[in-house]
Design a protein around this motif. Structure first.
Motif, PDB file in Angstrom:
ATOM      1  N   LYS A 266      32.537  47.956  37.990  1.00  0.00           N
ATOM      2  CA  LYS A 266      31.085  47.883  38.158  1.00  0.00           C
ATOM      3  C   LYS A 266      30.816  47.565  39.619  1.00  0.00           C
ATOM      4  O   LYS A 266      31.368  46.618  40.189  1.00  0.00           O
ATOM      5  CB  LYS A 266      30.485  46.803  37.264  1.00  0.00           C
ATOM      6  N   SER A 667      26.019  35.921  28.909  1.00  0.00           N
ATOM      7  CA  SER A 667      25.217  37.080  29.300  1.00  0.00           C
ATOM      8  C   SER A 667      23.801  36.675  29.674  1.00  0.00           C
ATOM      9  O   SER A 667      23.181  37.274  30.564  1.00  0.00           O
ATOM     10  CB  SER A 667      25.198  38.110  28.160  1.00  0.00           C
ATOM     11  N   GLN A 697      36.466  33.962  31.933  1.00  0.00           N
ATOM     12  CA  GLN A 697      36.026  35.213  31.302  1.00  0.00           C
ATOM     13  C   GLN A 697      37.166  36.226  31.237  1.00  0.00           C
ATOM     14  O   GLN A 697      37.287  36.986  30.265  1.00  0.00           O
ATOM     15  CB  GLN A 697      34.848  35.819  32.069  1.00  0.00           C
ATOM     16  N   TYR A 701      38.544  37.871  27.856  1.00  0.00           N
ATOM     17  CA  TYR A 701      38.582  39.325  27.729  1.00  0.00           C
ATOM     18  C   TYR A 701      39.976  39.810  27.327  1.00  0.00           C
ATOM     19  O   TYR A 701      40.125  40.684  26.454  1.00  0.00           O
ATOM     20  CB  TYR A 701      38.169  39.973  29.050  1.00  0.00           C
ATOM     21  N   PRO A 705      39.359  41.765  23.783  1.00  0.00           N
ATOM     22  CA  PRO A 705      38.727  42.881  24.504  1.00  0.00           C
ATOM     23  C   PRO A 705      37.708  43.653  23.672  1.00  0.00           C
ATOM     24  O   PRO A 705      36.879  44.372  24.234  1.00  0.00           O
ATOM     25  CB  PRO A 705      39.925  43.760  24.880  1.00  0.00           C
ATOM     26  N   GLU A 706      37.757  43.506  22.350  1.00  0.00           N
ATOM     27  CA  GLU A 706      36.773  44.193  21.512  1.00  0.00           C
ATOM     28  C   GLU A 706      35.443  43.443  21.470  1.00  0.00           C
ATOM     29  O   GLU A 706      34.427  43.991  21.024  1.00  0.00           O
ATOM     30  CB  GLU A 706      37.294  44.340  20.078  1.00  0.00           C
ATOM     31  N   ILE A 708      34.280  40.994  24.214  1.00  0.00           N
ATOM     32  CA  ILE A 708      33.636  40.787  25.512  1.00  0.00           C
ATOM     33  C   ILE A 708      34.167  41.802  26.514  1.00  0.00           C
ATOM     34  O   ILE A 708      35.171  42.477  26.285  1.00  0.00           O
ATOM     35  CB  ILE A 708      33.835  39.352  26.040  1.00  0.00           C
ATOM     36  N   THR A 709      33.473  41.901  27.642  1.00  0.00           N
ATOM     37  CA  THR A 709      33.891  42.825  28.702  1.00  0.00           C
ATOM     38  C   THR A 709      34.496  42.028  29.855  1.00  0.00           C
ATOM     39  O   THR A 709      34.378  40.806  29.924  1.00  0.00           O
ATOM     40  CB  THR A 709      32.694  43.631  29.223  1.00  0.00           C
ATOM     41  N   SER A 710      35.087  42.756  30.779  1.00  0.00           N
ATOM     42  CA  SER A 710      35.648  42.123  31.986  1.00  0.00           C
ATOM     43  C   SER A 710      34.628  42.056  33.128  1.00  0.00           C
ATOM     44  O   SER A 710      34.941  41.590  34.216  1.00  0.00           O
ATOM     45  CB  SER A 710      36.877  42.898  32.449  1.00  0.00           C
ATOM     46  N   GLU A 711      33.403  42.515  32.868  1.00  0.00           N
ATOM     47  CA  GLU A 711      32.415  42.667  33.931  1.00  0.00           C
ATOM     48  C   GLU A 711      32.180  41.367  34.693  1.00  0.00           C
ATOM     49  O   GLU A 711      32.172  41.341  35.927  1.00  0.00           O
ATOM     50  CB  GLU A 711      31.096  43.165  33.334  1.00  0.00           C
TER      51      GLU A 711
END
Length: 808
Positions: A266, A667, A697, A701, A705-706, A708-711
């Motif tokens: 991102k 978030s 985080q 992740y 991984p299903e 949360i995201t790594s963003e």
């Protein structure tokens, strides 16, 4: 004539376009922050205006207590009540400069007078006669802003020198003071430049311009006027008139990662604008090729994020651009630094300098060689003498009524002159810093195996050679080095040390080769130095102990993890890690109402379970699932691995539900600012905290991984690498990125230099709303390096980015 009028704004300070004046919005005098503060054309140029007992105070000089702050917006007046307590009872007993019995109260008042500020000091009663013309009002001028500039004192010229100089003289009390640069009733600084010109006038005592660096390397220029004999009402009265320009606007700042981005990452830029901006220019992403520049993305109506701190922000997302190449972002006539988008962006010169340079340079009990250079000689081989009991030391060290060991105060403790890293910009070894560094290195190697080898580390000869591979993974050698310090202390004393630190303030402020802090000779009473033929000095560092279940259980957690990493590399040391971890775990009793101790016990159970699969540790984890679920962030580094290994359906369901709720909360929190991370500015830079958040985080992740995201983990990485608030967009990681901190608070700070791969806390807050990252080597709250998370959290995030983006 300028008829502009300073007004007190809703944030509680004086404001006119191009000028802010604050009075005790902040109070951190030892960090040159607080008191009367002047921000001119967006830059803090003067601060710490207050009554002080010394002409040029140092870090441990007495400071007042701050009372009520009254704001009269209608009349433009701010008044603050302050008082000096008995300094012999202040600062926890280690203040080297005390003034017993001196107690007085006073008020500092500011009043707007057009674009000038009238400052007055009223005392409750006259000072004792022995203090006549000794105590005064000081205002500190930031040296980096004035180096090489001229001033006029009563129309006599002078220059602000680049380095401190004499002459020195002794005052009436026999203390050395520097002779002021100038005396007079009116001072004009930088008379030839509108953006720096300020006029100061005193209606009472004459002004003295003092170079505070003559006494303290981290001092500032000081403007001072003393309180006259018998004075109490209007004891000090200044008129301060900074130059202003009501048409001035803060220049847009484009904030991006100074390293660049992986194509799949991102990617967004933040554009910081003057808060009065109402019309917005297009934002362009420009690709730089060998013979042309192409606009590959343009936003003619950029997204307005809104107001944050004192600025207005736009956000420009270019995540959809994945072509490898060289880019820049342009807004109006302002361009960002060039940055790259490419798949191997994190594969070289990002996390590697921390491993190649910073960790080796910080290594204690070693000689650090780097081609022609020696970073420091073999140091602290005389560690350490047992600390005195019932002693409150500086920098947070305290020894209680017992040494908690078989050693008596002043007795040499063998076996602890091995391993470890100097903690920060100073040279002590805190057990939590040693453990924290070991832990993050262990997690990095376990999750992202990398046998990078650029350094020779010889524990027998005590020599480290940078840029000379020795066939061993540097990460494992560094883990070993940290573990040696922890295990050495435990085996010698039968318990962990709290830390090892120098005995005197003179040694504590030592700037130079670590090998010169002490003589490296173990102190023995009446023993002679074999070279100098005189009695050995008692310059050995002190080792402190404590009973601290929270810290002890954290070390148990770390040693359990280190055991797995060292099993093949150093089996004997790995065995000691596990043995000591279990001993600490079993003998450390906790009050379960003390949450952090309980949390660390559960985390220690997790790492011990992962290393041994013993049912007792599994039971502790299963029995405490509700506690884990209430604070999933506090268990982020272990919980993903634990869930997978235990493989209990009910346990897994509860944890996954908690992870979902935690991610929802995170978030929401990241929406509080434009940077995509939870960011609460404070006096100290928030870079370390944001990195720690990112690491949490990341491991959540990796475990889920299903869900949360790594963003947010990699938003934290971008923040540290340059996408952060303020006009200085440098990467907090020295030597990493196009623009980075190359003047930092490391052990070489007095050379205005840096250690590659050191990670600073970064942009700090001048309360209430000014983000600041100065080019200045002595701001520990902005540019200090630390062990125990600062550098190694960054390594984990950067190694993860390199691994995950190229392997998933």
């Amino acid at each position: 004539m300028n008829f502009a009028q300073l007004k007190i704004n809703d944030s509680g300070y004086y404001e006119i376009q191009s000028l802010n004046v604050m009075l005790f919005d902040d109070f951190y005098p030892e960090g040159h922050q607080g008191g009367l503060t002047i921000i001119q054309f967006g830059s803090r140029v003067a601060a710490n205006g207050d009554v002080r007992l010394d002409p040029a105070p140092g870090q441990w000089s007495p400071v007042p207590k701050v009372g009520e702050r009254k704001i009269d917006k209608e009349n433009g007046i701010i008044t603050v009540d302050l008082w000096y307590p008995d300094s012999s009872k202040d600062r926890k007993g280690f203040n080297p400069v005390i003034y017993p019995g001196l107690i007085f109260k006073y008020k500092v008042k500011t009043e707007a007078a057009g674009s000038s500020i009238k400052l007055t000091v009223d005392l409750e009663e006259p000072l004792p006669v022995e203090w006549d013309n000794k105590i005064g009002f000081n205002l500190e001028l930031f040296p980096g802003h004035f180096f090489g500039e001229h001033y006029l004192m009563d129309n006599k010229s002078g220059v602000f020198p680049r380095q401190a100089g004499g002459p020195m003289k002794k005052d009436d009390d026999g203390n050395h003071q520097v002779v002021p640069l100038a005396f007079g009733k009116e001072l004009i600084v930088v008379p030839d430049k509108e953006e720096k010109r300020i006029k100061f006038g005193s209606n009472k005592s004459e002004l003295q311009l003092i170079d505070g660096r003559a006494l303290h390397n981290n001092g500032w220029f000081v403007l001072r006027s003393t309180i006259p004999a018998g004075a109490y009402k209007n004891a000090v009265e200044w008129i301060i008139t900074p130059e202003i320009d009501t048409t001035w606007r803060y220049k847009p700042v484009i904030q991006v990662s100074q390293v660049g981005y992986h194509p799949e990452q991102k990617k967004f830029a933040v554009i910081e604008l003057d808060k009065l901006t109402n019309e917005y220019d297009p934002v362009q992403l420009i690709k730089i090729d060998k013979d042309k520049q192409t606009i590959v993305k343009q936003d003619t109506n950029p997204a307005l994020w809104g107001n944050f701190l004192r600025y207005k922000y736009l956000c420009f997302d270019f995540s959809d651009v994945a072509d490898e190449g060289l880019y820049k972002i342009k807004y109006d006539d302002v361009g960002s630094n060039l940055f790259e988008i490419k798949k191997d962006i994190y594969s070289r010169n990002v996390w590697q300098p921390t491993l190649e340079y910073f960790l080796p340079v910080q290594m204690c009990h070693m000689r650090i060689e780097d081609r022609y250079k020696v970073w420091h000689g073999l140091c602290h081989m005389d560690d350490a003498l047992m600390a005195p009991v019932n002693h409150n030391h500086f920098d947070g060290y305290y020894q209680g009524e017992s040494t908690l060991t078989k050693f008596q105060s002043g007795e040499h403790v063998p076996g602890i002159n091995i391993g470890g890293w100097h903690d920060a910009g100073d040279y002590d070894l805190r057990v939590e810093s040693q453990a924290g560094t070991v832990y993050k290195l262990a997690l990095a190697y376990e999750f992202f195996p990398n046998d990078y080898d650029e350094t020779t580390i010889n524990q027998e000869t005590r020599v480290v050679e940078i840029h000379k591979p020795d066939g061993e993974p540097d990460l494992l050698q560094q883990i070993e080095h940290g573990v040696l310090a922890i295990v050495g202390g435990y085996e010698s004393m039968g318990r962990l040390y709290r830390g090892i630190i120098e005995p005197t303030l003179k040694q504590y402020v030592h700037l130079g080769d670590a090998a010169t802090m002490s003589d490296n000779l173990i102190y023995n009473e009446n023993e002679m130095d074999p070279v100098l033929k005189k009695l050995l000095p008692k310059d050995d560092r002190w080792v402190f102990t404590e009973e601290n279940p929270t810290r002890e259980l954290y070390v148990a957690q770390v040693l359990a993890a280190a055991h797995r990493l060292l099993k093949e590399f150093n089996p004997e040391l790995a065995g000691k890690c596990l043995k000591i971890s279990e001993e600490i775990y079993n003998k450390t009793k906790i009050d379960e109402s003390k949450y952090f101790a309980l949390r660390n016990k559960i985390n220690a159970s997790a790492e011990l379970y992962l290393s041994t699969t013993k049912k007792e540790y599994e039971k502790t984890l299963l029995d405490n699932v509700d506690i884990i679920c209430r604070d999933i962030q506090g268990f982020s580094e272990v919980i993903g691995r634990v869930v997978k290994k235990i493989n209990d359906k009910d346990f897994t369901n509860k944890i996954e539900k908690a992870v979902k709720e935690s991610f929802r909360e995170i978030s929401e929190q990241q929406k509080d600012n434009p940077y995509g991370v939870p960011y609460k500015p404070r006096i100290w830079g928030a870079g370390w905290e944001i990195q720690s958040f990112g690491v949490n985080q990341l491991f959540l992740y990796l475990g889920f991984p299903e869900i949360i995201t790594s963003e947010y983990a990699f938003n934290a990485l971008s923040f540290v690498l340059g996408c952060h608030p303020g006009e200085n967009t440098a990467s907090f990681v020295s030597g990493v990125g196009v623009n980075s901190l190359t003047v930092a608070y490391g052990v070489n700070r007095d050379e205005w230099s840096y250690i590659p791969g050191g990670v600073a806390s970064g942009t700090a807050l001048i309360r209430p709303d000014l983000p600041e990252l100065k080019v200045w080597p002595y701001f520990w709250q902005q540019t200090e390096y630390v062990m125990g998370g600062g550098a190694t959290d960054f390594m984990v995030l950067a190694m993860a980015a390199d691994h995950l983006f190229n392997n998933e």
